[in-house]
Design a protein around this motif. Structure first.
Motif, PDB file in Angstrom:
ATOM      1  N   ASP A 222       4.865 -22.220 -28.937  1.00  7.56           N
ATOM      2  CA  ASP A 222       3.665 -22.320 -28.117  1.00  7.56           C
ATOM      3  C   ASP A 222       2.553 -21.521 -28.788  1.00  7.56           C
ATOM      4  N   PHE A 223       1.347 -21.742 -28.361  1.00  5.53           N
ATOM      5  CA  PHE A 223       0.169 -21.072 -28.908  1.00  5.53           C
ATOM      6  C   PHE A 223      -0.932 -21.150 -27.872  1.00  5.53           C
ATOM      7  N   THR A 224      -1.951 -20.332 -28.053  1.00  3.85           N
ATOM      8  CA  THR A 224      -3.145 -20.406 -27.210  1.00  3.85           C
ATOM      9  C   THR A 224      -4.355 -20.471 -28.136  1.00  3.85           C
ATOM     10  N   VAL A 225      -5.114 -21.547 -27.998  1.00  9.67           N
ATOM     11  CA  VAL A 225      -6.342 -21.762 -28.765  1.00  9.67           C
ATOM     12  C   VAL A 225      -7.443 -22.102 -27.770  1.00  9.67           C
ATOM     13  N   VAL A 226      -8.656 -22.360 -28.260  1.00 11.48           N
ATOM     14  CA  VAL A 226      -9.761 -22.689 -27.366  1.00 11.48           C
ATOM     15  C   VAL A 226     -10.354 -24.024 -27.760  1.00 11.48           C
ATOM     16  N   ASP A 227     -10.686 -24.842 -26.745  1.00  7.12           N
ATOM     17  CA  ASP A 227     -11.327 -26.122 -27.029  1.00  7.12           C
ATOM     18  C   ASP A 227     -12.834 -25.910 -27.172  1.00  7.12           C
ATOM     19  N   ASN A 228     -13.564 -26.981 -27.395  1.00 14.16           N
ATOM     20  CA  ASN A 228     -15.009 -26.866 -27.634  1.00 14.16           C
ATOM     21  C   ASN A 228     -15.794 -26.421 -26.410  1.00 14.16           C
ATOM     22  N   GLY A 229     -15.174 -26.425 -25.242  1.00 12.17           N
ATOM     23  CA  GLY A 229     -15.803 -25.921 -24.027  1.00 12.17           C
ATOM     24  C   GLY A 229     -15.362 -24.511 -23.677  1.00 12.17           C
ATOM     25  N   LEU A 230     -14.692 -23.844 -24.627  1.00 14.99           N
ATOM     26  CA  LEU A 230     -14.183 -22.479 -24.477  1.00 14.99           C
ATOM     27  C   LEU A 230     -13.046 -22.355 -23.464  1.00 14.99           C
ATOM     28  N   ASN A 231     -12.339 -23.468 -23.216  1.00 14.66           N
ATOM     29  CA  ASN A 231     -11.187 -23.462 -22.321  1.00 14.66           C
ATOM     30  C   ASN A 231      -9.922 -23.209 -23.124  1.00 14.66           C
ATOM     31  N   ALA A 232      -9.054 -22.347 -22.624  1.00 16.41           N
ATOM     32  CA  ALA A 232      -7.786 -22.065 -23.289  1.00 16.41           C
ATOM     33  C   ALA A 232      -6.892 -23.302 -23.242  1.00 16.41           C
ATOM     34  N   LYS A 233      -6.242 -23.584 -24.357  1.00 14.13           N
ATOM     35  CA  LYS A 233      -5.304 -24.709 -24.464  1.00 14.13           C
ATOM     36  C   LYS A 233      -4.017 -24.210 -25.109  1.00 14.13           C
TER      37      LYS A 233
ATOM     38  N   ASP B 150      -8.826 -21.368 -33.293  1.00 19.42           N
ATOM     39  CA  ASP B 150      -7.868 -20.263 -33.273  1.00 19.42           C
ATOM     40  C   ASP B 150      -8.580 -18.931 -33.547  1.00 19.42           C
ATOM     41  N   TYR B 151      -9.914 -18.933 -33.406  1.00 20.52           N
ATOM     42  CA  TYR B 151     -10.711 -17.785 -33.820  1.00 20.52           C
ATOM     43  C   TYR B 151     -10.422 -16.505 -33.038  1.00 20.52           C
ATOM     44  N   GLN B 152     -10.028 -16.616 -31.770  1.00 18.90           N
ATOM     45  CA  GLN B 152      -9.907 -15.411 -30.943  1.00 18.90           C
ATOM     46  C   GLN B 152      -8.745 -14.517 -31.368  1.00 18.90           C
ATOM     47  N   THR B 153      -7.545 -15.078 -31.403  1.00 14.06           N
ATOM     48  CA  THR B 153      -6.363 -14.240 -31.661  1.00 14.06           C
ATOM     49  C   THR B 153      -5.486 -14.732 -32.803  1.00 14.06           C
ATOM     50  N   MET B 154      -5.859 -15.854 -33.417  1.00 12.89           N
ATOM     51  CA  MET B 154      -5.038 -16.464 -34.466  1.00 12.89           C
ATOM     52  C   MET B 154      -3.604 -16.711 -33.957  1.00 12.89           C
ATOM     53  N   SER B 155      -3.510 -17.073 -32.681  1.00 14.52           N
ATOM     54  CA  SER B 155      -2.224 -17.333 -32.036  1.00 14.52           C
ATOM     55  C   SER B 155      -1.478 -18.485 -32.717  1.00 14.52           C
ATOM     56  N   PHE B 156      -2.202 -19.587 -32.989  1.00 12.16           N
ATOM     57  CA  PHE B 156      -1.558 -20.719 -33.648  1.00 12.16           C
ATOM     58  C   PHE B 156      -1.084 -20.314 -35.044  1.00 12.16           C
ATOM     59  N   GLY B 157      -1.989 -19.747 -35.837  1.00 12.51           N
ATOM     60  CA  GLY B 157      -1.646 -19.362 -37.203  1.00 12.51           C
ATOM     61  C   GLY B 157      -0.469 -18.412 -37.268  1.00 12.51           C
ATOM     62  N   SER B 158      -0.407 -17.463 -36.333  1.00  9.54           N
ATOM     63  CA  SER B 158       0.697 -16.500 -36.291  1.00  9.54           C
ATOM     64  C   SER B 158       2.008 -17.160 -35.887  1.00  9.54           C
TER      65      SER B 158
ATOM     66  N   VAL C  52      -3.934 -36.404 -31.740  1.00  5.72           N
ATOM     67  CA  VAL C  52      -4.229 -35.754 -33.015  1.00  5.72           C
ATOM     68  C   VAL C  52      -5.063 -34.508 -32.733  1.00  5.72           C
ATOM     69  N   LEU C  53      -4.517 -33.365 -33.123  1.00  2.22           N
ATOM     70  CA  LEU C  53      -5.181 -32.082 -32.942  1.00  2.22           C
ATOM     71  C   LEU C  53      -5.596 -31.551 -34.307  1.00  2.22           C
ATOM     72  N   THR C  54      -6.809 -31.060 -34.428  1.00  2.00           N
ATOM     73  CA  THR C  54      -7.233 -30.358 -35.633  1.00  2.00           C
ATOM     74  C   THR C  54      -7.511 -28.919 -35.230  1.00  2.00           C
ATOM     75  N   ILE C  55      -6.831 -28.007 -35.913  1.00  2.02           N
ATOM     76  CA  ILE C  55      -6.952 -26.592 -35.581  1.00  2.02           C
ATOM     77  C   ILE C  55      -7.523 -25.844 -36.780  1.00  2.02           C
ATOM     78  N   SER C  56      -8.550 -25.038 -36.514  1.00  2.00           N
ATOM     79  CA  SER C  56      -9.150 -24.176 -37.537  1.00  2.00           C
ATOM     80  C   SER C  56      -9.568 -22.875 -36.870  1.00  2.00           C
ATOM     81  N   ALA C  57     -10.031 -21.927 -37.693  1.00  2.00           N
ATOM     82  CA  ALA C  57     -10.558 -20.671 -37.153  1.00  2.00           C
ATOM     83  C   ALA C  57     -12.071 -20.749 -36.963  1.00  2.00           C
ATOM     84  N   ASP C  58     -12.652 -21.935 -37.149  1.00  2.00           N
ATOM     85  CA  ASP C  58     -14.083 -22.114 -36.890  1.00  2.00           C
ATOM     86  C   ASP C  58     -14.385 -21.802 -35.431  1.00  2.00           C
ATOM     87  N   LEU C  59     -15.589 -21.324 -35.169  1.00  2.00           N
ATOM     88  CA  LEU C  59     -15.995 -21.107 -33.784  1.00  2.00           C
ATOM     89  C   LEU C  59     -16.059 -22.452 -33.062  1.00  2.00           C
ATOM     90  N   PRO C  60     -15.739 -22.484 -31.770  1.00  2.00           N
ATOM     91  CA  PRO C  60     -15.792 -23.742 -31.015  1.00  2.00           C
ATOM     92  C   PRO C  60     -17.162 -24.412 -31.076  1.00  2.00           C
TER      93      PRO C  60
END
Length: 168
Positions: free
Chosen positions: A30-41, A109-117, A81-89
């Motif tokens: 599992d991971f926590t990232v943010v969508d373009n509306g700043l909602n946790a996913k 993944d910019y906030q905590t790098m949860s996905f990358g970790s 299809v999900l694209t994940i980067s550390a770019d700001l939303p």
């Protein structure tokens, strides 16, 4: 956190990845990232087969091409299809609008790098994601993995698309 050296290079220089190596057959972490509306996913927010395309930054030529390619393919695939980067939303949203990307879900993944970790794509020295592809089936089992050896190179698009079709 586990450090992995010698797995990838970035512009020809060895890079250190943080996080475990994910293998086919693993349960997708599992991971926590943010969508373009700043909602946790999290992973649980996406059902069915998932193609996870990981890129360092959408504003670079290879990442741009990779995301455009998977956006085209998404219309033909029965998968999310999900694209994940550390770019700001905000940057992701702007880039998608300018590029006409409408079938790929971009996540930051910019906030905590949860996905990358969790997926072992966190480039320690650059605080970016390494280029990688993961296919996850509807049971959240990993069915395909590609860590691209040279981060500035393209992934194997055909193998990833075949893996998505096989996971359905």
């Amino acid at each position: 956190m586990e450090e992995r050296n010698g797995v990838v290079t970035f512009a020809g220089k060895p890079a250190t990845l943080l996080g475990p190596e994910i293998k086919v057959g693993d349960q997708a972490p599992d991971f926590t990232v943010v969508d373009n509306g700043l909602n946790a996913k999290t992973l649980k927010d996406f059902e069915g087969v998932k193609l996870i395309s990981v890129v360092p930054s959408l504003d670079t030529p290879v990442c741009d091409a990779q995301t455009r390619r998977f956006n085209e393919e998404a219309a033909k695939l029965n998968a999310t299809v999900l694209t994940i980067s550390a770019d700001l939303p905000f940057a992701q949203k702007r880039w998608c609008g300018a590029a006409g990307i409408d079938k790929v879900v971009t996540l930051s993944d910019y906030q905590t790098m949860s996905f990358g970790s969790a997926y072992g794509t966190y480039l320690k020295d650059l605080r970016l994601e390494a280029r990688a592809i993961f296919v996850v089936n509807s049971k959240n089992e990993v069915t395909y993995v590609e860590y691209v050896k040279e981060v500035t190179d393209h992934p194997n698009y055909e193998k990833a698309i075949e893996a998505v079709k096989a996971a359905q």
